[in-house]
Design a protein around this motif. Structure first.
Motif, PDB file in Angstrom:
ATOM      1  N   LYS A 300      55.027  41.578 -23.453  1.00  0.00           N
ATOM      2  CA  LYS A 300      56.071  41.174 -22.512  1.00  0.00           C
ATOM      3  C   LYS A 300      56.369  42.265 -21.497  1.00  0.00           C
ATOM      4  CE  LYS A 300      60.847  39.628 -22.047  1.00  0.00           C
ATOM      5  NZ  LYS A 300      62.102  39.218 -22.718  1.00  0.00           N
ATOM      6  N   ALA A 301      56.487  43.509 -21.965  1.00  0.00           N
ATOM      7  CA  ALA A 301      56.829  44.597 -21.047  1.00  0.00           C
ATOM      8  C   ALA A 301      55.776  44.737 -19.950  1.00  0.00           C
ATOM      9  CB  ALA A 301      56.980  45.908 -21.817  1.00  0.00           C
ATOM     10  N   ALA A 302      54.516  44.721 -20.339  1.00  0.00           N
ATOM     11  CA  ALA A 302      53.441  44.818 -19.346  1.00  0.00           C
ATOM     12  C   ALA A 302      53.488  43.640 -18.391  1.00  0.00           C
ATOM     13  CB  ALA A 302      52.087  44.880 -20.050  1.00  0.00           C
ATOM     14  N   SER A 303      53.762  42.455 -18.917  1.00  0.00           N
ATOM     15  CA  SER A 303      53.822  41.254 -18.082  1.00  0.00           C
ATOM     16  C   SER A 303      54.950  41.341 -17.058  1.00  0.00           C
ATOM     17  CB  SER A 303      54.011  40.020 -18.961  1.00  0.00           C
ATOM     18  OG  SER A 303      54.159  38.861 -18.179  1.00  0.00           O
ATOM     19  N   VAL A 304      56.099  41.869 -17.477  1.00  0.00           N
ATOM     20  CA  VAL A 304      57.229  42.020 -16.562  1.00  0.00           C
ATOM     21  C   VAL A 304      56.852  42.928 -15.395  1.00  0.00           C
ATOM     22  CG1 VAL A 304      59.516  43.096 -16.349  1.00  0.00           C
ATOM     23  CG2 VAL A 304      59.049  41.496 -18.222  1.00  0.00           C
ATOM     24  N   LEU A 305      56.198  44.037 -15.693  1.00  0.00           N
ATOM     25  CA  LEU A 305      55.777  44.943 -14.632  1.00  0.00           C
ATOM     26  C   LEU A 305      54.751  44.290 -13.726  1.00  0.00           C
ATOM     27  CD1 LEU A 305      57.298  46.973 -16.452  1.00  0.00           C
ATOM     28  CD2 LEU A 305      55.438  48.606 -16.032  1.00  0.00           C
ATOM     29  N   GLU A 306      53.760  43.629 -14.305  1.00  0.00           N
ATOM     30  CA  GLU A 306      52.707  42.988 -13.514  1.00  0.00           C
ATOM     31  C   GLU A 306      53.281  41.917 -12.579  1.00  0.00           C
ATOM     32  OE1 GLU A 306      49.717  43.876 -13.208  1.00  0.00           O
ATOM     33  OE2 GLU A 306      48.777  44.525 -15.070  1.00  0.00           O
TER      34      GLU A 306
END
Length: 313
Positions: A300-306
């Protein structure tokens, strides 16, 4: 220059410029990133071809240069290792900068104050030719907010956590208050350095940090790092906003986002939202994640940044 130098009769071909990352070498400074970039043939996916195709090669190379560089800044007491897992989960070129004195030597004459660290980060970022997506955690977050609000560095975007610590009403948490207190701070950090690895890393393990990374951070905590921690916190009394706040409460020129991990006990969500409102930044709740949200195993964290970066294209 970020790109280093290439022979005029050399073609640099990317197998897929949009998905190639710099993770295998883990550069910890812009200078190291520059060196890595110049020696790009060491990466899987690169090939050198001498001869006639140089015109096409330059366009490929320039296209990659125009990609935003993701610059990650860690917190205290940490090292660049805390970003490795997240960097592997996001696309594009990236570098994790090592704060002077945190697992690396202090430059001669360097005074570990918040203003000195801000000046250092400004200098590092000005070495980058091209757009910058700046990401900060903990004290790294405060430095990111300083970069975003002072206007000395041109950013494409910025992301941080603990936005509340930038608020004029913020009161330092107990650990920081102890560090700030003369005598008590020195004693607490000495005890941490002399404690067993199991005792020292317990808090990080409880926050989701891997045992390997927590142990690496503990091993890097020497007397130099302790001096830097003391200097940083003691230069921010009664809080960071006491002097940085003068530049800090208007919409930033670059779009920003403040992360709100619901399990971060060092943050105050209401104050973070207020700071985000002043800066014209969006907020993103990271449900169930801790102060070390970058160790999220769900993606989720990576997805939020992307998603945030993709919206800037």
């Amino acid at each position: 220059m970020l790109v280093g130098s290439l022979s005029l009769n050399t073609k640099l071909v990317f197998a897929d410029p949009l998905t190639t990352t710099l993770a295998p070498t883990r550069p910890r400074s812009v200078a190291a990133f520059t060196s890595v970039w110049a020696g790009a043939g060491s990466f899987a996916g690169f090939a050198y071809v001498d001869g006639e195709a140089i015109t096409h090669a330059k366009s490929d190379f320039e296209r990659d240069r125009e990609m935003a560089l993701r610059v990650f800044v860690h917190g205290v007491p940490e090292t660049t290792v805390v970003w490795e897992t997240l960097r592997e989960g996001v696309e594009g070129p990236s570098v994790s900068l090592a704060l002077p004195g945190f697992g690396n030597p202090l430059p001669s004459g360097f005074l570990p104050t918040k203003d000195q660290y801000a000046s250092w980060l400004t200098g590092e970022l000005k070495k980058v030719e091209g757009p910058i997506d700046l990401v900060g955690h903990d004290w790294g977050a405060l430095l990111v907010l300083r970069m975003a609000t002072a206007g000395d560095v041109r950013l494409r975007s910025w992301i941080c956590d603990v936005g509340s610590v930038f608020h004029p009403d913020y009161v330092w948490h107990p650990w920081a208050a102890t560090v700030i207190t003369p005598g008590q701070g020195e004693y607490m950090l000495l005890r941490r350095r002399q404690s067993s690895p199991e005792e020292a890393v317990a808090m990080m393990l409880g926050g989701g940090v891997s045992a390997r990374d927590a142990s690496e951070v503990f091993a890097a905590h020497d007397e130099v790092m302790s001096r830097c921690i003391l200097g940083l916190y003691r230069s921010a009394v009664p809080n960071v906003a006491a002097d940085w706040g003068a530049d800090g409460y208007a919409p930033t020129s670059a779009p920003g986002m403040i992360l709100l991990p619901t399990g971060d006990q060092l943050d105050d969500g209401a104050l973070s939202r207020e700071v985000a409102g002043w800066l014209g930044a969006r907020t993103e709740v990271l449900d169930g994640l801790s102060h070390w949200w970058m160790y999220d195993q769900t993606g989720k964290a990576a997805s939020v940044l992307e998603k945030f970066w993709a919206a800037l294209e």
